[in-house]
Scaffold this motif. Structure first.
Motif, short mmCIF file in Angstrom:
data_model
loop_
_atom_site.label_atom_id
_atom_site.label_comp_id
_atom_site.label_asym_id
_atom_site.label_seq_id
_atom_site.Cartn_x
_atom_site.Cartn_y
_atom_site.Cartn_z
N ALA A 51 -0.39 -12.46 0.92
CA ALA A 51 0.30 -12.54 -0.37
C ALA A 51 -0.48 -13.40 -1.37
CB ALA A 51 1.71 -13.10 -0.18
N ALA A 52 -1.20 -14.38 -0.85
CA ALA A 52 -2.00 -15.25 -1.72
C ALA A 52 -3.23 -14.54 -2.28
CB ALA A 52 -2.42 -16.50 -0.96
N LEU A 53 -3.69 -13.50 -1.59
CA LEU A 53 -4.94 -12.85 -1.98
C LEU A 53 -4.78 -11.47 -2.60
CD1 LEU A 53 -7.07 -13.77 1.15
CD2 LEU A 53 -7.09 -14.87 -1.08
N TYR A 54 -3.76 -10.72 -2.20
CA TYR A 54 -3.64 -9.33 -2.62
C TYR A 54 -2.42 -9.13 -3.51
CZ TYR A 54 -7.12 -8.11 0.89
OH TYR A 54 -8.27 -8.01 1.62
N ARG A 55 -2.67 -8.54 -4.68
CA ARG A 55 -1.59 -8.17 -5.58
C ARG A 55 -1.46 -6.66 -5.72
NH1 ARG A 55 0.50 -12.53 -4.79
NH2 ARG A 55 -0.12 -14.35 -5.95
N SER A 56 -2.47 -5.95 -5.22
CA SER A 56 -2.44 -4.49 -5.22
C SER A 56 -3.15 -4.00 -3.97
CB SER A 56 -3.10 -3.92 -6.49
OG SER A 56 -4.46 -4.29 -6.53
N CYS A 57 -2.89 -2.75 -3.65
CA CYS A 57 -3.52 -2.17 -2.48
C CYS A 57 -4.99 -1.89 -2.77
CB CYS A 57 -2.79 -0.88 -2.08
SG CYS A 57 -3.38 -0.20 -0.52
N PRO A 93 -9.03 -1.02 -0.80
CA PRO A 93 -9.61 -0.53 0.45
C PRO A 93 -9.65 -1.60 1.54
CG PRO A 93 -10.90 0.26 -1.41
CD PRO A 93 -9.89 -0.72 -1.95
N ALA A 94 -9.84 -2.85 1.17
CA ALA A 94 -9.84 -3.93 2.15
C ALA A 94 -8.45 -4.12 2.76
CB ALA A 94 -10.31 -5.23 1.52
N ALA A 95 -7.40 -3.96 1.95
CA ALA A 95 -6.03 -4.08 2.46
C ALA A 95 -5.74 -2.95 3.44
CB ALA A 95 -5.03 -4.07 1.31
N VAL A 96 -6.17 -1.74 3.11
CA VAL A 96 -5.97 -0.61 4.01
C VAL A 96 -6.73 -0.83 5.32
CG1 VAL A 96 -6.38 1.88 4.31
CG2 VAL A 96 -5.50 1.01 2.13
N CYS A 122 0.81 -1.21 0.00
CA CYS A 122 0.00 0.00 0.00
C CYS A 122 0.85 1.27 0.00
CB CYS A 122 -0.97 -0.03 1.17
SG CYS A 122 -2.28 -1.25 0.94
N GLY A 123 2.10 1.16 -0.42
CA GLY A 123 2.92 2.35 -0.66
C GLY A 123 3.82 2.79 0.47
N ALA A 124 3.89 2.07 1.56
CA ALA A 124 4.77 2.47 2.65
C ALA A 124 6.23 2.27 2.22
CB ALA A 124 4.48 1.64 3.89
N THR A 125 7.08 3.14 2.70
CA THR A 125 8.49 3.07 2.34
C THR A 125 9.32 2.48 3.48
OG1 THR A 125 8.82 5.33 3.08
CG2 THR A 125 8.33 5.01 0.74
N GLU A 126 8.82 1.43 4.06
CA GLU A 126 9.48 0.76 5.17
C GLU A 126 9.61 -0.73 4.85
OE1 GLU A 126 6.31 2.19 7.48
OE2 GLU A 126 5.21 0.32 7.36
N PRO A 127 10.36 -1.09 3.84
CA PRO A 127 10.32 -2.46 3.33
C PRO A 127 10.67 -3.55 4.33
CG PRO A 127 12.19 -1.27 2.43
CD PRO A 127 11.34 -0.27 3.16
N SER A 128 11.53 -3.27 5.29
CA SER A 128 11.90 -4.34 6.22
C SER A 128 11.55 -4.03 7.67
CB SER A 128 13.40 -4.62 6.10
OG SER A 128 14.13 -3.51 6.58
N LEU A 129 10.84 -2.96 7.92
CA LEU A 129 10.54 -2.55 9.30
C LEU A 129 9.88 -3.66 10.11
CD1 LEU A 129 10.35 -0.33 11.49
CD2 LEU A 129 8.12 0.25 10.51
N TRP A 130 8.85 -4.28 9.57
CA TRP A 130 8.08 -5.26 10.34
C TRP A 130 8.85 -6.56 10.50
CZ3 TRP A 130 4.63 -2.77 12.87
CH2 TRP A 130 4.15 -1.59 12.34
N ARG A 131 9.61 -6.96 9.49
CA ARG A 131 10.46 -8.14 9.63
C ARG A 131 11.56 -7.89 10.67
NH1 ARG A 131 13.07 -8.75 4.68
NH2 ARG A 131 14.71 -7.53 5.61
N ASP A 132 12.13 -6.68 10.63
CA ASP A 132 13.15 -6.33 11.61
C ASP A 132 12.58 -6.34 13.03
OD1 ASP A 132 14.87 -6.00 9.47
OD2 ASP A 132 14.79 -3.80 9.52
#
Length: 140
Positions: free
Chosen positions: A100-106, A108-111, A59-69
């Motif tokens: 990952a199995a369900l969403y390929r783009s952001c 409203p449900a993903a948000v 959904c456009g966040a610029t924190e690619p590894s924040l949650w894994r970290d």
């Protein structure tokens, strides 16, 4: 930052959320029993972190590894047995792969899912630290 400020975090201030997750679970201590009393909420939090690791960048966040970290920091702070480590890792991976199995783009449900998971993560963190924060002393 006070822990209570975690509750006011929304999507735009997500950078304040992740450090609070780790601080909160560090405060809960890391008991060496087979399964600490806060294990179930911790496993759920791992699943939430996995979901956020997938959804936030989608959904456009610029924190690619924040949650894994944050997941890595949480596991390191817990110093779990190999079985618990595997359970936490599986929960993180389940949270990630489920979306990952369900969403390929952001969408409203993903948000909406992101918002729900941020709220649930805050609630779990608050409950664990309130209930177990003073009862379990960290062992190193």
């Amino acid at each position: 930052m006070r822990f209570s400020s975690f509750l006011t975090v929304r999507r735009l201030r997500v950078g304040a959320v992740a450090p609070m997750l780790v601080v909160a679970f560090l405060a809960a201590g890391n008991a060496r029993a087979a399964d600490p009393p806060y294990d179930a909420p911790l496993v759920r939090l791992a699943e939430i972190l996995g979901a956020l690791h997938y959804l936030r960048p989608l959904c456009g966040a610029t924190e690619p590894s924040l949650w894994r970290d944050q997941m890595e920091a949480l596991v390191m702070a817990e110093a779990p047995s190999p079985e618990r480590r595997a359970r936490l890792t599986a929960a993180f991976n389940q949270g990630y792969s489920g979306f990952a199995a369900l969403y390929r783009s952001c969408t409203p449900a993903a948000v909406a899912a992101i918002d729900r998971y941020l709220d649930e993560g805050a609630r779990l963190t608050r409950e664990v630290t309130t209930r177990y924060g003073g009862d379990v002393a960290p062992q190193r």
